[in-house]
Structure formats: C-alpha cells, structure tokens
Design an enzyme around this catalytic site. Sequence first.
Site, mmCIF file in Angstrom:
data_model
loop_
_atom_site.group_PDB
_atom_site.id
_atom_site.type_symbol
_atom_site.label_atom_id
_atom_site.label_comp_id
_atom_site.label_asym_id
_atom_site.label_seq_id
_atom_site.Cartn_x
_atom_site.Cartn_y
_atom_site.Cartn_z
ATOM 1 N N GLY A 72 0.842 -1.196 0.000
ATOM 2 C CA GLY A 72 0.000 0.000 0.000
ATOM 3 C C GLY A 72 0.871 1.237 0.000
ATOM 4 O O GLY A 72 2.066 1.159 0.301
ATOM 5 N N CYS A 99 5.292 -6.123 1.532
ATOM 6 C CA CYS A 99 5.665 -4.708 1.509
ATOM 7 C C CYS A 99 5.006 -3.958 2.675
ATOM 8 O O CYS A 99 5.342 -4.211 3.828
ATOM 9 C CB CYS A 99 5.312 -4.119 0.140
ATOM 10 S SG CYS A 99 6.088 -2.534 -0.169
ATOM 11 N N TYR A 100 4.037 -3.098 2.417
ATOM 12 C CA TYR A 100 3.358 -2.412 3.515
ATOM 13 C C TYR A 100 2.809 -3.429 4.517
ATOM 14 O O TYR A 100 2.850 -3.206 5.740
ATOM 15 C CB TYR A 100 2.215 -1.548 2.972
ATOM 16 C CG TYR A 100 1.410 -0.839 4.050
ATOM 17 C CD1 TYR A 100 1.874 0.342 4.622
ATOM 18 C CD2 TYR A 100 0.200 -1.368 4.510
ATOM 19 C CE1 TYR A 100 1.156 0.985 5.620
ATOM 20 C CE2 TYR A 100 -0.529 -0.733 5.505
ATOM 21 C CZ TYR A 100 -0.051 0.448 6.056
ATOM 22 O OH TYR A 100 -0.771 1.084 7.036
ATOM 23 N N HIS A 186 7.920 -7.778 -3.870
ATOM 24 C CA HIS A 186 6.600 -8.157 -4.384
ATOM 25 C C HIS A 186 6.671 -9.502 -5.099
ATOM 26 O O HIS A 186 7.044 -9.559 -6.271
ATOM 27 C CB HIS A 186 6.074 -7.070 -5.344
ATOM 28 C CG HIS A 186 5.677 -5.831 -4.626
ATOM 29 N ND1 HIS A 186 4.416 -5.630 -4.116
ATOM 30 C CD2 HIS A 186 6.389 -4.732 -4.289
ATOM 31 C CE1 HIS A 186 4.357 -4.465 -3.510
ATOM 32 N NE2 HIS A 186 5.539 -3.892 -3.603
ATOM 33 N N GLU A 188 4.335 -11.178 -6.258
ATOM 34 C CA GLU A 188 3.266 -11.306 -7.247
ATOM 35 C C GLU A 188 3.633 -10.773 -8.626
ATOM 36 O O GLU A 188 2.996 -11.125 -9.614
ATOM 37 C CB GLU A 188 1.982 -10.612 -6.743
ATOM 38 C CG GLU A 188 2.034 -9.088 -6.651
ATOM 39 C CD GLU A 188 2.668 -8.548 -5.366
ATOM 40 O OE1 GLU A 188 3.356 -9.313 -4.677
ATOM 41 O OE2 GLU A 188 2.497 -7.362 -5.065
ATOM 42 N N SER A 240 -21.631 -9.474 -27.047
ATOM 43 C CA SER A 240 -20.794 -8.429 -27.653
ATOM 44 C C SER A 240 -19.777 -9.039 -28.612
ATOM 45 O O SER A 240 -19.186 -8.326 -29.415
ATOM 46 C CB SER A 240 -20.037 -7.685 -26.554
ATOM 47 O OG SER A 240 -19.034 -8.533 -26.020
ATOM 48 N N GLY A 241 -19.562 -10.344 -28.479
ATOM 49 C CA GLY A 241 -18.539 -10.972 -29.312
ATOM 50 C C GLY A 241 -17.246 -11.174 -28.558
ATOM 51 O O GLY A 241 -16.340 -11.834 -29.038
ATOM 52 N N GLY A 242 -17.145 -10.601 -27.383
ATOM 53 C CA GLY A 242 -15.955 -10.776 -26.564
ATOM 54 C C GLY A 242 -15.991 -12.125 -25.873
ATOM 55 O O GLY A 242 -17.003 -12.826 -25.893
ATOM 56 N N VAL A 243 -14.862 -12.453 -25.233
ATOM 57 C CA VAL A 243 -14.765 -13.767 -24.610
ATOM 58 C C VAL A 243 -15.740 -13.915 -23.440
ATOM 59 O O VAL A 243 -16.311 -14.987 -23.222
ATOM 60 C CB VAL A 243 -13.297 -14.092 -24.214
ATOM 61 C CG1 VAL A 243 -12.774 -13.132 -23.178
ATOM 62 C CG2 VAL A 243 -13.150 -15.511 -23.744
ATOM 63 N N ASP A 244 -15.990 -12.822 -22.714
ATOM 64 C CA ASP A 244 -16.857 -12.939 -21.528
ATOM 65 C C ASP A 244 -18.298 -13.260 -21.903
ATOM 66 O O ASP A 244 -18.884 -14.226 -21.414
ATOM 67 C CB ASP A 244 -16.837 -11.649 -20.695
ATOM 68 C CG ASP A 244 -15.434 -11.232 -20.318
ATOM 69 O OD1 ASP A 244 -14.552 -12.098 -20.354
ATOM 70 O OD2 ASP A 244 -15.224 -10.050 -20.008
ATOM 71 N N SER A 245 -18.873 -12.421 -22.776
ATOM 72 C CA SER A 245 -20.287 -12.658 -23.091
ATOM 73 C C SER A 245 -20.449 -13.936 -23.913
ATOM 74 O O SER A 245 -21.457 -14.635 -23.797
ATOM 75 C CB SER A 245 -20.914 -11.452 -23.796
ATOM 76 O OG SER A 245 -20.352 -11.243 -25.057
ATOM 77 N N SER A 246 -19.453 -14.271 -24.737
ATOM 78 C CA SER A 246 -19.560 -15.508 -25.525
ATOM 79 C C SER A 246 -19.500 -16.734 -24.623
ATOM 80 O O SER A 246 -20.285 -17.671 -24.770
ATOM 81 C CB SER A 246 -18.426 -15.591 -26.555
ATOM 82 O OG SER A 246 -18.483 -14.480 -27.404
ATOM 83 N N LYS A 391 -10.378 -12.619 -15.577
ATOM 84 C CA LYS A 391 -10.421 -12.820 -17.026
ATOM 85 C C LYS A 391 -9.710 -14.112 -17.458
ATOM 86 O O LYS A 391 -10.214 -14.856 -18.294
ATOM 87 C CB LYS A 391 -9.747 -11.620 -17.704
ATOM 88 C CG LYS A 391 -9.876 -11.592 -19.181
ATOM 89 C CD LYS A 391 -10.977 -10.683 -19.570
ATOM 90 C CE LYS A 391 -11.201 -10.634 -21.046
ATOM 91 N NZ LYS A 391 -12.394 -9.828 -21.327
#
Length: 535
Positions: A72, A99-100, A186, A188, A240-246, A391
């Site tokens: 942070g 870290c923080y 970090h 990550e 929409s054609g994107g990976v999420d909605s498809s 995602k």
Amino acid sequence: MTTQEHANPAEVRLADNCLNDSIAILDFGSQYSQLIARRVRETKTYSEVLPFSVSCEELKRLNPKGIILSGGPNSCYDKFAPKLDQAVYKMGIPILGVCYGMQLMSHDLGGTVEAGDVREYGRALLTVVHHGKLFEGMDPTIESWMSHGDSVTGLPLGFETIGRTMSTPVAAIADEERNFYGVQFHPEVVHTRDGQRVLENFVVKICGCPQTWTMDRFVDEAIRRVKEQVGEKRVLLALSGGVDSSTLAFLLHKAIGDRLTCMFIDQGFMRKNEPEWLVKKFDEFKIPVQFIKARARFLEKLTGVVDPEEKRMAIGKEFIAVFSEESKKLGPFDYLAQGTLYPDVIESSGTRIDPKTGERIAVKIKSHHNVGGLPKDLQFKLVEPFAKLFKDEVRLLARELDVPEGIVIRHPFPGPGLAIRVVGEITKDRLKTLREADWIIREEVKSHGLYRQVWQMFGILLPTLSVGVMGDQRTYMNQIVIRAVTSEDGMTADWARLPYDLLETISRRIVNEVPGINRVMYDITSKPPATIEWE
Ligand code: XMP
C-alpha cells in the site's frame, strides 16, 4: 452437513460466501492486490480481495486458511494509515505481509519501521538467510522487485530475518512458530523471478490449501446454480462478441437451452467482418443469435460528436434504447445475464486512503459503458455467474466449454468499438477507412505469429491530414496510427517492441491498399502516462 464437509469447493464458495480452503487478501491500497489474488488462484486455490478494514469476526465467519496483507502507498506510522483489526493476529492462522503488509505486521507486533534514506525501487538481489518453509526449494538468491521507502529496522519478538538485500538488511522475516511471514519485495509481479513459488509455498505448504479450485469443477457448479436461480424462466443475454459474453452464452445454453435468448446489436463499430463471423460461429454450435441491425441509428446519433466521453454517452444511450425496444419485442424476459467479472466488482470498492486527511480516494479516468443503467420499466433480475472470476479464469472456462479458439484468444475490444478509434468526428467513410487499415494490421500480426503475444493491437484514424507524394503527385491525406501493447490486465501497458519488418509490411500495405491514407505511425507510449485507446 457442515460447510467444511462439502465435496466441491466451488460449491462451498458460491453457495455460502465463505473462504474455506481459500486465502483472504486484505487490500491496503496496493495497485497489486488483485494481482496477488490472481497469482494465488494460479496455485488452484480460491482467493478473494477484502478491504483492510474487515473485522476479525467477519474473517472468522469466512474461515480462510490464510491471510495475505497487501502492499500500500502509506507509511504504517501515518496518522491515517490503514490499520488491521489487531484480533486478526490472534486467529491462529498463517499471515503473509507483502511490503506495507510486512511493515504493518512488524509495527503491530512490536517491531520498528523507519523511513529509509533512499527509496529502493526496481530489481534487487535478495539473499536468503534461512530458507524455512517460505523459501523452500528456492535458490540461495532471489531476483526480486522492490518498491518501498520505509523499512523494518527492528524485529518483533519471535521473528527472525530470512532474507536481505544490499540496501535492505531486513527484506524478509518469519515467525515460524505462529506462521507469520513478511516479504519486503513483491512476489506477485513477474519481475520477481520465482515469486510464484513464494506464494505457492505460503498457500500450499504453510496454509495447507488443498488446491481444488479448477474450472472443470466450476462449470458443473455454475450450471447447477444457474438452473437453480432461473428455474423455468427466460434469460436475455446481450452478446458483444468478446470472450466474456460468448463464454457466458455457452454456459447458459448448456444450463437452460432455448430459454436463453442471445441478442447481438450491430451498432456499426465492430471490426471488418466480425459481426457475420460471430453469428456463423454461434450457428455452428446451434446457439441461436438475434441479430439486430442498428448501424444507421447509431451513426445518426454520433453525427457532429467529437468529444470522447460524449461519444461514449451517446453510444451507451442508444444501446439502451435499442436494447429496450428489441427486448420488448423478443420478451418477456425475467433475467438479464451479464458477464460481470471479479475486477468489476472489487474495483468499485476502492480502498486508497489519503494519508493527510484519511479520505478514501477514487479515481475515474474513462467511463466504460455496459448494459448498466437500464430504464425502470426494464427491470430484470441479474444472472452473473462470473462475478467471482478473473479474465484468465474465464478463458480457461471457455476452453472447458469448447468455445471456439478464435473467440477465446480474441483481444479485448471496447464497447464503443471503432467509434473511439476514429479520432474526432465519425462518418461512414472514415469508419470504412479505419476498418480496412485495422484489418491489415490484424492480418499481418497474425501471419507473423505475434497475435497472442500482444494484449491489443489496432489502428487509429487521426483527424489531421499530412502531405505526401505518390507517383509524381503531391497528396494531402489521412494518417493511421498503429497501437500495439503488451499488458497483464489493461491497467498498465507497455508498447510492444514489434519487429521492424512487420511494421514496414503493415505500413506499406495500408498506404497501398487503403484509399485516402498516405502516412502510418507507430505509438511508442506506455500506459501510464498514455492510455491504451486514444479516446
Ligand atoms: P484505456 O484506454 O483506458 O483502456 O487504457 C483500458 C482497456 O479498456 C478498454 N476500453 C474500454 N472498454 N468500453 C469498454 O468496454 C470503453 O469505453 C472502453 N475504453 C477503453 C481498452 O480497449 C483497454 O482494453
């Protein structure tokens, strides 16, 4: 049966909103908190980001196997520094401070934290003093990524130093008795080599998480839950054609069959051939799509609009109008399915704190349009099966569901599409020009085998003209900018170091094949300070 005894971990989480066998990440305002969550999930362990202010009582109810305190921007001795409920240290579960998080834990447990003379920022070689469980199986030195001004200078009772760097003598600490660990670097971020191993050691070896979070288990559970939620009712999905909605369409189709209606609104801002390609793909999988032709009305609404935010607003408003009209014609529907992802859910609960005033800081740079804000008479109940997924998990899920690879690897594409890539006023001709140039860019990056390596790659049509010479003729024509970036999540991005011969081929083809273009440029700005899109 108690929640502890559930056979399927996905079921436990989705049903009971608990964190059994999982990791809680307490967010102290780091830009990397979500990244920690994603990295933990890569160890096949579910994790959630919670605000730092979560109480010990709430954590007990959620019952995580371990806790990670994020980094942070504050100093732990600031008046308004974000604090941890002190009872958390008495819960008897492992804690890793990053870290923080490490500084805070040291400060809270009786150690000393001080501001250093110099900020340590960037790569630093960490020497492991004691491997223990946290660094088990790792090299004696770890290339690590640092970003701090404060440092731990005095250890709390029970702790020992397990790693140091040239400028930070206390760079990693452990109290193996209580299973409390801290790392100043970090783990990550990708720049910390083998950082994933550190997280995995904590999650698996120290916390004992059973690594049961996988997408094949998630599919079955998500289908069961959708069926349970929706019953015999009908669901509408704006594709929409994107990976999420498809992927959502594939999942819902599997769950409820023809009680799902997919609506695709062609607003005219998609890439060349994309709407037709999409519908054909869905056809192959026998998922019917209602194709709504709305190009003319969107274009009309955008006539004379040049301001990027006004464009987004106009498109969003028209989208809702078309969506409302068409859903009434196709309906009635009880549910609206949305591909809301976990970052959408946690981003809105920002925890950045101003150290001077103690106020929460929220930053909005661009408004992103989605199906939110529907009119009152269109009040659907929501189905959001991906609200806890990242995602990359949706991509894994897509593969489990046999979503065509072309959709799975598709680059992110903004809702307002080409409308925010034709800088300035949009006309049918200017859209066509950009669409053709964009097509060439995509074709070439694919044929050079680099499509998967870049996060996004596209063209932008500028509103200015420049002088050129073609044959013996002076020209005064449009310019196309090529934008290609690498990124992990779109929040930050670097311009892609594409081979010159690829850029050369794209430039030559655009100027030769797209009428009205005499100059091609390459955008070499990262985000920040620029953004990925130009508008
Ligand atoms: P920026 O330009 O903010 O973009 O760096 C970050 C990511 O978001 C996408 N983007 C949008 N997506 N509606 C969307 O659905 C929008 O209005 C919008 N603006 C930007 C952009 O393509 C990138 O992936």
